[in-house]
Design a protein around this motif. Structure first.
Motif, PDB file in Angstrom:
ATOM      1  N   PRO A 208       0.632  -0.889   0.176  1.00 34.99           N
ATOM      2  CA  PRO A 208       0.060   0.203   0.370  1.00 34.99           C
ATOM      3  C   PRO A 208       0.786   1.062   0.592  1.00 34.99           C
ATOM      4  CG  PRO A 208      -0.350  -1.176   2.024  1.00 34.99           C
ATOM      5  CD  PRO A 208       0.390  -2.119   0.679  1.00 34.99           C
ATOM      6  N   HIS A 209       0.234   2.153  -0.593  1.00 36.78           N
ATOM      7  CA  HIS A 209       1.021   3.522  -0.541  1.00 36.78           C
ATOM      8  C   HIS A 209       0.982   3.891   0.843  1.00 36.78           C
ATOM      9  CE1 HIS A 209       0.029   5.104  -4.707  1.00 36.78           C
ATOM     10  NE2 HIS A 209      -1.221   4.249  -4.510  1.00 36.78           N
ATOM     11  N   CYS A 210       2.124   4.930   1.411  1.00 37.26           N
ATOM     12  CA  CYS A 210       1.986   4.574   2.721  1.00 37.26           C
ATOM     13  C   CYS A 210       2.605   6.614   3.223  1.00 37.26           C
ATOM     14  CB  CYS A 210       3.366   4.176   3.496  1.00 37.26           C
ATOM     15  SG  CYS A 210       3.739   2.511   3.111  1.00 37.26           S
ATOM     16  N   LEU A 211       1.600   6.962   4.196  1.00 34.53           N
ATOM     17  CA  LEU A 211       2.021   7.833   4.783  1.00 34.53           C
ATOM     18  C   LEU A 211       2.926   7.649   6.383  1.00 34.53           C
ATOM     19  CD1 LEU A 211      -1.471   9.443   4.074  1.00 34.53           C
ATOM     20  CD2 LEU A 211       0.220  10.562   2.911  1.00 34.53           C
ATOM     21  N   VAL A 212       3.673   8.256   6.738  1.00 35.65           N
ATOM     22  CA  VAL A 212       4.154   8.566   7.865  1.00 35.65           C
ATOM     23  C   VAL A 212       4.456   9.670   9.007  1.00 35.65           C
ATOM     24  CG1 VAL A 212       6.883   7.928   8.441  1.00 35.65           C
ATOM     25  CG2 VAL A 212       5.322   6.330   6.364  1.00 35.65           C
ATOM     26  N   ALA A 213       4.161   8.988  10.256  1.00 37.36           N
ATOM     27  CA  ALA A 213       4.579  10.032  10.978  1.00 37.36           C
ATOM     28  C   ALA A 213       5.914   9.999  11.669  1.00 37.36           C
ATOM     29  CB  ALA A 213       3.187  10.296  12.121  1.00 37.36           C
ATOM     30  N   GLY A 214       7.072   8.948  11.376  1.00 37.98           N
ATOM     31  CA  GLY A 214       7.714   8.538  12.131  1.00 37.98           C
ATOM     32  C   GLY A 214       7.701   8.335  13.899  1.00 37.98           C
TER      33      GLY A 214
ATOM     34  N   VAL B  81       8.771  13.576   6.949  1.00 39.00           N
ATOM     35  CA  VAL B  81       7.732  13.160   7.372  1.00 39.00           C
ATOM     36  C   VAL B  81       6.568  13.321   6.863  1.00 39.00           C
ATOM     37  CG1 VAL B  81       8.697  12.384   9.290  1.00 39.00           C
ATOM     38  CG2 VAL B  81       7.585  14.636   9.550  1.00 39.00           C
ATOM     39  N   ASP B  82       5.202  12.969   7.028  1.00 41.91           N
ATOM     40  CA  ASP B  82       4.061  13.466   5.614  1.00 41.91           C
ATOM     41  C   ASP B  82       3.216  13.750   7.175  1.00 41.91           C
ATOM     42  OD1 ASP B  82       4.693  12.183   3.714  1.00 41.91           O
ATOM     43  OD2 ASP B  82       4.660  10.390   4.301  1.00 41.91           O
ATOM     44  N   TRP B  83       3.051  13.494   8.639  1.00 33.81           N
ATOM     45  CA  TRP B  83       2.442  13.555   9.052  1.00 33.81           C
ATOM     46  C   TRP B  83       3.261  14.142  10.902  1.00 33.81           C
ATOM     47  CZ3 TRP B  83      -2.404  14.527  10.182  1.00 33.81           C
ATOM     48  CH2 TRP B  83      -3.629  13.987   9.259  1.00 33.81           C
ATOM     49  N   ILE B  84       3.110  14.490  12.314  1.00 33.59           N
ATOM     50  CA  ILE B  84       3.788  14.305  13.321  1.00 33.59           C
ATOM     51  C   ILE B  84       2.460  13.984  14.429  1.00 33.59           C
ATOM     52  CG2 ILE B  84       4.289  16.248  14.804  1.00 33.59           C
ATOM     53  CD1 ILE B  84       6.343  16.311  12.768  1.00 33.59           C
ATOM     54  N   LYS B  85       3.088  13.081  14.429  1.00 33.04           N
ATOM     55  CA  LYS B  85       1.895  12.555  15.892  1.00 33.04           C
ATOM     56  C   LYS B  85       2.524  12.773  17.891  1.00 33.04           C
ATOM     57  CE  LYS B  85      -0.343   8.847  18.121  1.00 33.04           C
ATOM     58  NZ  LYS B  85      -0.310   7.237  17.714  1.00 33.04           N
ATOM     59  N   VAL B  86       1.657  13.296  18.030  1.00 34.48           N
ATOM     60  CA  VAL B  86       2.173  13.622  19.124  1.00 34.48           C
ATOM     61  C   VAL B  86       1.152  12.591  20.522  1.00 34.48           C
ATOM     62  CG1 VAL B  86       2.810  15.924  21.025  1.00 34.48           C
ATOM     63  CG2 VAL B  86       2.405  15.942  18.737  1.00 34.48           C
ATOM     64  N   ILE B  87       1.994  12.428  21.371  1.00 37.18           N
ATOM     65  CA  ILE B  87       1.054  10.931  22.877  1.00 37.18           C
ATOM     66  C   ILE B  87       0.387  12.636  23.410  1.00 37.18           C
ATOM     67  CG2 ILE B  87       1.238   9.569  24.679  1.00 37.18           C
ATOM     68  CD1 ILE B  87       1.808   8.678  21.234  1.00 37.18           C
ATOM     69  N   GLY B  88      -0.467  12.656  23.717  1.00 38.44           N
ATOM     70  CA  GLY B  88      -1.407  13.781  24.311  1.00 38.44           C
ATOM     71  C   GLY B  88      -1.765  12.993  25.833  1.00 38.44           C
TER      72      GLY B  88
ATOM     73  N   ALA C 130       4.205  25.181  10.047  1.00 35.13           N
ATOM     74  CA  ALA C 130       5.568  25.923   9.012  1.00 35.13           C
ATOM     75  C   ALA C 130       6.565  25.279   8.367  1.00 35.13           C
ATOM     76  CB  ALA C 130       6.538  26.777  10.242  1.00 35.13           C
ATOM     77  N   HIS C 131       6.319  23.962   8.601  1.00 37.39           N
ATOM     78  CA  HIS C 131       7.057  23.618   7.867  1.00 37.39           C
ATOM     79  C   HIS C 131       5.984  22.424   7.322  1.00 37.39           C
ATOM     80  CE1 HIS C 131      10.473  23.040   9.285  1.00 37.39           C
ATOM     81  NE2 HIS C 131       9.957  22.894  10.479  1.00 37.39           N
ATOM     82  N   GLY C 132       4.654  23.345   6.570  1.00 38.52           N
ATOM     83  CA  GLY C 132       2.701  22.359   6.218  1.00 38.52           C
ATOM     84  C   GLY C 132       3.541  21.257   6.246  1.00 38.52           C
ATOM     85  N   LEU C 133       3.046  20.797   7.502  1.00 37.54           N
ATOM     86  CA  LEU C 133       3.022  19.642   8.084  1.00 37.54           C
ATOM     87  C   LEU C 133       2.080  19.270   8.934  1.00 37.54           C
ATOM     88  CD1 LEU C 133       5.999  17.674   9.426  1.00 37.54           C
ATOM     89  CD2 LEU C 133       5.120  17.476   7.568  1.00 37.54           C
ATOM     90  N   PRO C 134       0.289  18.258   8.936  1.00 33.79           N
ATOM     91  CA  PRO C 134      -0.313  18.520  10.282  1.00 33.79           C
ATOM     92  C   PRO C 134      -0.244  17.711  10.783  1.00 33.79           C
ATOM     93  CG  PRO C 134      -0.672  16.042   8.018  1.00 33.79           C
ATOM     94  CD  PRO C 134       0.872  17.356   8.052  1.00 33.79           C
ATOM     95  N   VAL C 135      -0.685  17.417  11.873  1.00 40.39           N
ATOM     96  CA  VAL C 135      -0.738  17.128  13.536  1.00 40.39           C
ATOM     97  C   VAL C 135      -1.812  16.238  14.186  1.00 40.39           C
ATOM     98  CG1 VAL C 135      -0.284  17.474  15.757  1.00 40.39           C
ATOM     99  CG2 VAL C 135       1.253  19.347  14.180  1.00 40.39           C
ATOM    100  N   THR C 136      -1.171  15.155  14.256  1.00 42.79           N
ATOM    101  CA  THR C 136      -2.544  14.130  15.119  1.00 42.79           C
ATOM    102  C   THR C 136      -2.219  14.030  16.493  1.00 42.79           C
ATOM    103  OG1 THR C 136      -3.791  12.684  14.786  1.00 42.79           O
ATOM    104  CG2 THR C 136      -1.939  12.373  14.326  1.00 42.79           C
ATOM    105  N   VAL C 137      -3.341  14.362  17.525  1.00 40.65           N
ATOM    106  CA  VAL C 137      -2.604  13.897  18.756  1.00 40.65           C
ATOM    107  C   VAL C 137      -3.242  12.798  19.345  1.00 40.65           C
ATOM    108  CG1 VAL C 137      -3.233  14.944  21.360  1.00 40.65           C
ATOM    109  CG2 VAL C 137      -2.420  15.942  19.508  1.00 40.65           C
ATOM    110  N   HIS C 138      -2.504  11.844  20.735  1.00 42.67           N
ATOM    111  CA  HIS C 138      -3.562  10.347  20.473  1.00 42.67           C
ATOM    112  C   HIS C 138      -3.847  11.234  22.098  1.00 42.67           C
ATOM    113  CE1 HIS C 138      -2.189   6.751  23.243  1.00 42.67           C
ATOM    114  NE2 HIS C 138      -2.747   8.064  24.375  1.00 42.67           N
ATOM    115  N   ALA C 139      -5.891  11.070  22.232  1.00 38.77           N
ATOM    116  CA  ALA C 139      -6.173  11.528  23.138  1.00 38.77           C
ATOM    117  C   ALA C 139      -6.940  10.854  23.246  1.00 38.77           C
ATOM    118  CB  ALA C 139      -6.792  12.705  22.553  1.00 38.77           C
TER     119      ALA C 139
END
Ligand SMILES: [Zn+2]
Length: 363
Positions: free
Chosen positions: A77-83, A118-125, A154-163
């Motif tokens: 599959p295509h991958c979008l990656v948060a690292g 990376v394509d996304w930033i993932k934060v553990i909230g 500023a880098h054009g990256l979306p953020v998603t948060v584990h909540a």
């Protein structure tokens, strides 16, 4: 090429918006990058067999998934990656994360991840299933989360948060977060207020990837264990716990859906015993939360593609779109169970069988 598939339905390839491709049974292998990418390729091949043509990886160590994405082997599959996800020292998911503290540390980490492409930033909230962490306790302040959102923007990256609780969601909303993983409002035993949070979620146009199956998958496993050994009191207690938690999540997701919050389908595959072909289980659970079969399908195609920022090329069958297609035996708008019978997966215009042949010729 002409194919005859009587009685089959052709659909856009499915999107699993939350996986951990380098994990196996919830554990990260501490071995080298080659082993990590071998594990990930095996897992993703399994996803492709189940009709999944795009995944978003929500946390993998180092640059393992970035490398796999960029060397995209046919048949995967295509991958979008948060690292690696950003988490406090020994925080939830630190085995697939980068341990970071403070506004400065977080800004630096986002810069580094952006540089790594990376394509996304993932934060553990907040805490989670990782021992020593508490799902009801937030890990970063609103200021810290805002630093992540601003730097990522500023880098054009979306953020998603584990909540996993209403307070963490609320902190995220204060900080400008518009995507949440899990995004559960209710937890058994929690008395956190949530009414206002639900209203804010609906008013802000937020996207939630609820990963109900990440909790619910324990139910059939524990039932099986109890059937084999009916006097296993630990299994009985675990089953009661899993049922209570599943009910709370279904209530939460149902309330979000009723309030108009956008939902996208993700399994959390790789976490504990969640498999890489389990997306249909998540869709069936979304139906239990009030979605029609068509809306559940959209949460794994169109709606997901738009929410993940790839809606101009994927998630629909239309001219100019990437040829990611599946054929299933029967009509999934009548019964989602037919998604378990994928007859054909085409990724980037190539059917999996062709990819296998191609692969054999290559090697
Ligand atoms: Zn996850």
């Amino acid at each position: 090429m002409v194919m005859d598939l009587p009685g089959a339905t052709l659909l856009p390839g499915l999107i699993d918006s939350h996986v951990h491709a380098t994990l196996r049974g919830g554990t990260s292998l501490s071995n080298g990058p080659q082993e990590l990418s071998d594990v990930a390729a095996g897992n993703l091949r399994c996803a492709a067999q189940a009709g999944i043509t795009t995944v978003r990886d929500c946390g993998s160590p180092g640059d393992s998934m970035i490398r796999l994405r960029d060397t995209a082997t046919t048949g995967l599959p295509h991958c979008l990656v948060a690292g690696p996800s950003l988490t406090p020292p020994r925080g939830h998911a630190h085995s697939v994360g980068r341990e970071v503290v403070g506004v400065r540390g977080l800004r630096e980490a986002v810069h580094d991840l952006a540089k790594a492409n990376v394509d996304w930033i993932k934060v553990i909230g907040c805490g989670g299933g990782t021992p020593g962490t508490d799902p009801l306790v937030s890990t970063y302040t609103a200021d810290e989360l805002r630093a992540v959102v601003e730097t990522a923007r500023a880098h054009g990256l979306p953020v998603t948060v584990h909540a996993l609780n209403a307070d963490t969601i609320s902190l995220g909303l204060d900080a400008g977060v518009r995507h949440f993983e899990h995004g559960w409002l209710y937890q058994p035993g929690s008395t956190l207020a949530h009414g206002a949070t639900l209203e804010r979620l609906a008013a802000t146009g937020v996207v939630i990837c609820p990963t109900i199956w990440a909790t619910a998958h324990r139910v059939p496993l524990l039932r099986r264990r109890l059937r084999d050994s009916p006097s296993d009191s630990q299994a009985r207690a675990d089953l009661d716990d899993a049922l209570r938690r599943t009910d709370a999540v279904i209530r939460s997701v149902g309330d979000c859906y009723a309030a108009g919050v956008r939902l996208i389908a993700g399994t959390d595959a790789g976490w504990r015993d969640v498999g890489f072909g389990d997306l249909v289980d998540e869709l069936l659970l979304l139906q239990r939360c009030g979605l029609s079969a068509v809306d559940a399908l959209a949460s794994a195609t169109q709606v997901a593609a738009d929410a993940l920022g790839v809606g101009a090329r994927r998630g629909r069958i239309a001219p100019g779109y990437t040829a990611d297609l599946i054929a299933v035996a029967g009509d999934p708008t009548v019964d989602l169970e037919v998604l378990r019978r994928v007859q054909l997966t085409i990724i980037r215009g190539r059917s999996l069988d062709q990819s296998r042949q191609h692969h054999r010729q290559d090697t």
